[in-house]
Design an enzyme around this catalytic site. Structure first.
Site, PDB file in Angstrom:
ATOM      1  N   HIS A 152       0.872  -1.181   0.000  1.00 19.23           N
ATOM      2  CA  HIS A 152       0.000   0.000   0.000  1.00 19.23           C
ATOM      3  C   HIS A 152       0.912   1.235   0.000  1.00 19.23           C
ATOM      4  CE1 HIS A 152      -4.191   1.551   1.198  1.00 19.23           C
ATOM      5  NE2 HIS A 152      -3.452   2.644   1.030  1.00 19.23           N
ATOM      6  N   ASN A 338     -11.599   0.708  -5.092  1.00 20.79           N
ATOM      7  CA  ASN A 338     -11.664   1.872  -4.196  1.00 20.79           C
ATOM      8  C   ASN A 338     -12.415   2.984  -4.916  1.00 20.79           C
ATOM      9  OD1 ASN A 338     -10.044   0.445  -2.480  1.00 20.79           O
ATOM     10  ND2 ASN A 338      -8.265   1.816  -2.623  1.00 20.79           N
TER      11      ASN A 338
END
Ligand code: BGC
Length: 524
Positions: A152, A338
């Protein structure tokens, strides 16, 4: 059968802050099947290692590009903060799990810090395993499904020193890392995500140079970066399939982010929507999820044409051989999606100046805009457009043969105000969009993940933009037994706030509790 469904907001009295009576602000009657979530649908929350862990140099952890960046450039972080301590989840992960548990979340998406596992090179730091084992064990004891992101944004500094995403060797390093994670944690983790939002990493990190590693290679860097990400992702998938899947029986996917785009000029219709979606989501999704693989044709054509005009010997977009196409195509069991916001889009008719500095945005030949009526969050890019989530899910379904989707992030920022009706509305409206996409459009959505469970280090915005504090929403549904019957987001009382962190409470309340809560409400 029409069953009464009630969406309600319940304001729970808070210790040391405002307290209000429950207010029922909406009451509608409609077909429950449109607004219920399937029985096996999972609700969860998401975080990322650099944003919450802290302990930046403990137990043998190496530095990531975010450690380097925040230490060298506090001036480039809105409030000058960093993730050295962050939410200190490295030491207080039990509080996080307690919050998840209290909330009733069923899954927790977190990321592993690659630099904890491989601090300086390809030699593993066994101490780096301990924290994740403890975290995973506690999640499992509490019946919360771990969803683990491998990377991430926080590339180890040593990987960056070799060129990071721009070095074809990246694929080898990432594959080793993935294999190590499967070997060590595979008995506990059944849902793996290779990368989080490679669009952002590649564009901000390797094209615009506005985020670490601050590489400014506009028009080329982003494409080489994406190419190596896709190869590394496929290598991680392939490794799982060949060596682990039989025993471990998990799934491997990738998390991509995208806005949805509405045509500004109705005459441009779906062409302009597809162009915009393909230059954002399709850039990564088309090679993996489409029938024929490869980059979207519109990208291949535009970038090739412009590269020609610029007098280059080959396209700035790397070419995929048939072998590479086949390797990448089908390399995911699900898409992590997302979604935060949307834009209007129109075709950019202006003539191309081949001597200008190219970027992916220029290559896409689109102009984007917003609707003045859209509500804006603290983050300047975040406008609430729930219809966009619905339409993006439908676009994904149509484009990629209804692949399974897990919404891996969705959320709303503010400055940490005590009253956050905008966040309440945002969650409510986006959940309704998801329910509609599932029930009316038959989109194959398996779960929804709120960003986040805990206020955290918001990258270049430091702690000045908060996605959690004081959220308290209840979105409840009375419906049939074969559907989940209540979903709620309510505030975590500040008494819970043992480590001075704010948690989002996103809970399922039993219908009886809900009824009690509604007694005395101002409506009905
Ligand atoms: C990222 C998160 C970030 C969130 C809000 C997503 O793009 O994955 O790390 O905190 O957006 O900006």
């Amino acid at each position: 059968m029409n069953i009464l469904i009630i969406f309600s907001f319940l304001f729970i009295p808070r210790i040391s802050a405002v307290s209000r009576s429950p207010i029922l602000i909406e009451k509608e009657s409609f077909d429950s099947s449109f607004y219920a979530f399937p029985k096996n649908f999972s609700f969860g929350a998401s975080t990322a290692a650099y944003q919450i862990e802290g302990a930046w140099n403990e137990d043998g952890k190496g530095q990531s590009i975010w450690d380097t960046f925040t230490h060298n450039h506090p001036d480039m972080i809105a409030d000058g903060t960093n993730g050295d301590i962050g939410d200190d989840s490295y030491h207080h992960y039990l509080d996080d799990i307690k919050a998840l548990k209290e909330v009733g979340f069923e899954h927790y998406r977190f990321s592993v810090s690659w630099a904890r596992i491989f601090p300086n090179g390809t030699i593993v730091n066994k101490k780096g395993f301990d924290y994740y084992h403890k975290l995973l064990d506690q999640l499992i004891v509490n019946n919360i499904e771990p969803v683990v992101t491998m990377l991430h944004y926080d590339i180890p500094q040593w990987v960056q020193d070799y060129g990071g995403f721009l070095n074809p060797y990246f694929v080898k390093y990432f594959k080793l890392y993935a294999q190590t994670l499967y070997t060590e944690f595979g008995s506990k983790v059944k849902i793996w995500i290779t990368f989080n939002e490679p669009y952002e990493s590649c564009v901000e990190g390797y094209s615009a140079g506005t985020s670490p590693p601050l590489i400014n290679l506009r028009g080329t860097g982003e494409y080489i970066c994406a190419h190596n990400v896709l190869l590394a992702h496929a290598a991680a998938y392939d490794t799982y399939k060949k060596l682990f899947k039989n025993d471990q029986r998990g799934m491997v996917g990738i998390t991509l982010d995208s806005r949805f785009y509405f045509p500004k000029n109705p005459l441009e219709g779906s062409d302009i929507v597809n162009r915009a979606m393909n230059f954002e989501l399709g850039w990564f999704a088309h090679p993996i999820f489409s029938k024929n693989g490869d980059y979207p044709q519109v990208m291949i054509d535009e970038i090739n044409e412009r590269s020609n005009q610029e007098g280059r010997p080959f396209s700035r977009l790397p070419e995929m051989s048939n072998q590479v196409k086949e390797f990448i195509r089908g390399s995911a069991d699900f898409l992590g999606f997302n979604y935060y916001s949307s834009r209007y889009v129109e075709f950019d008719n202006s003539e191309y100046d081949p001597t200008s500095q190219p970027t992916i945005y220029q290559d896409s030949r689109i102009k984007t805009s917003i609707d003045e009526n859209w509500k804006r969050a603290k983050s300047e890019w975040l406008y609430s457009v729930p219809q966009g989530l619905h339409d993006a899910l439908v676009w994904i379904k149509n484009e990629y043969n209804n692949i399974p989707v897990i919404i891996t992030e969705n959320g709303w920022s503010d400055s940490g105000e005590l009253e956050d009706d905008d966040r309440i509305n945002y969650y409510k409206e986006h959940l309704i969009s998801v329910a509609k996409a599932i029930n009316i459009e038959k989109c194959n959505v398996l779960g929804y993940t709120a960003w986040s469970i805990i206020d955290n280090f918001e990258w270049r915005k430091g702690f000045s933009e908060r996605f959690v504090q004081d959220a308290f929403l209840q979105l409840n549904q009375y419906n049939g037994l074969d559907h989940k019957n209540d979903i709620a987001i309510i505030e975590m009382p500040s008494s819970f706030n043992t480590t001075e962190k704010s948690y989002l409470k996103f809970a399922r309340l039993p219908t009886t509790e809900l009824n009690d809560a509604l007694v005395g409400s101002t409506v009905g």
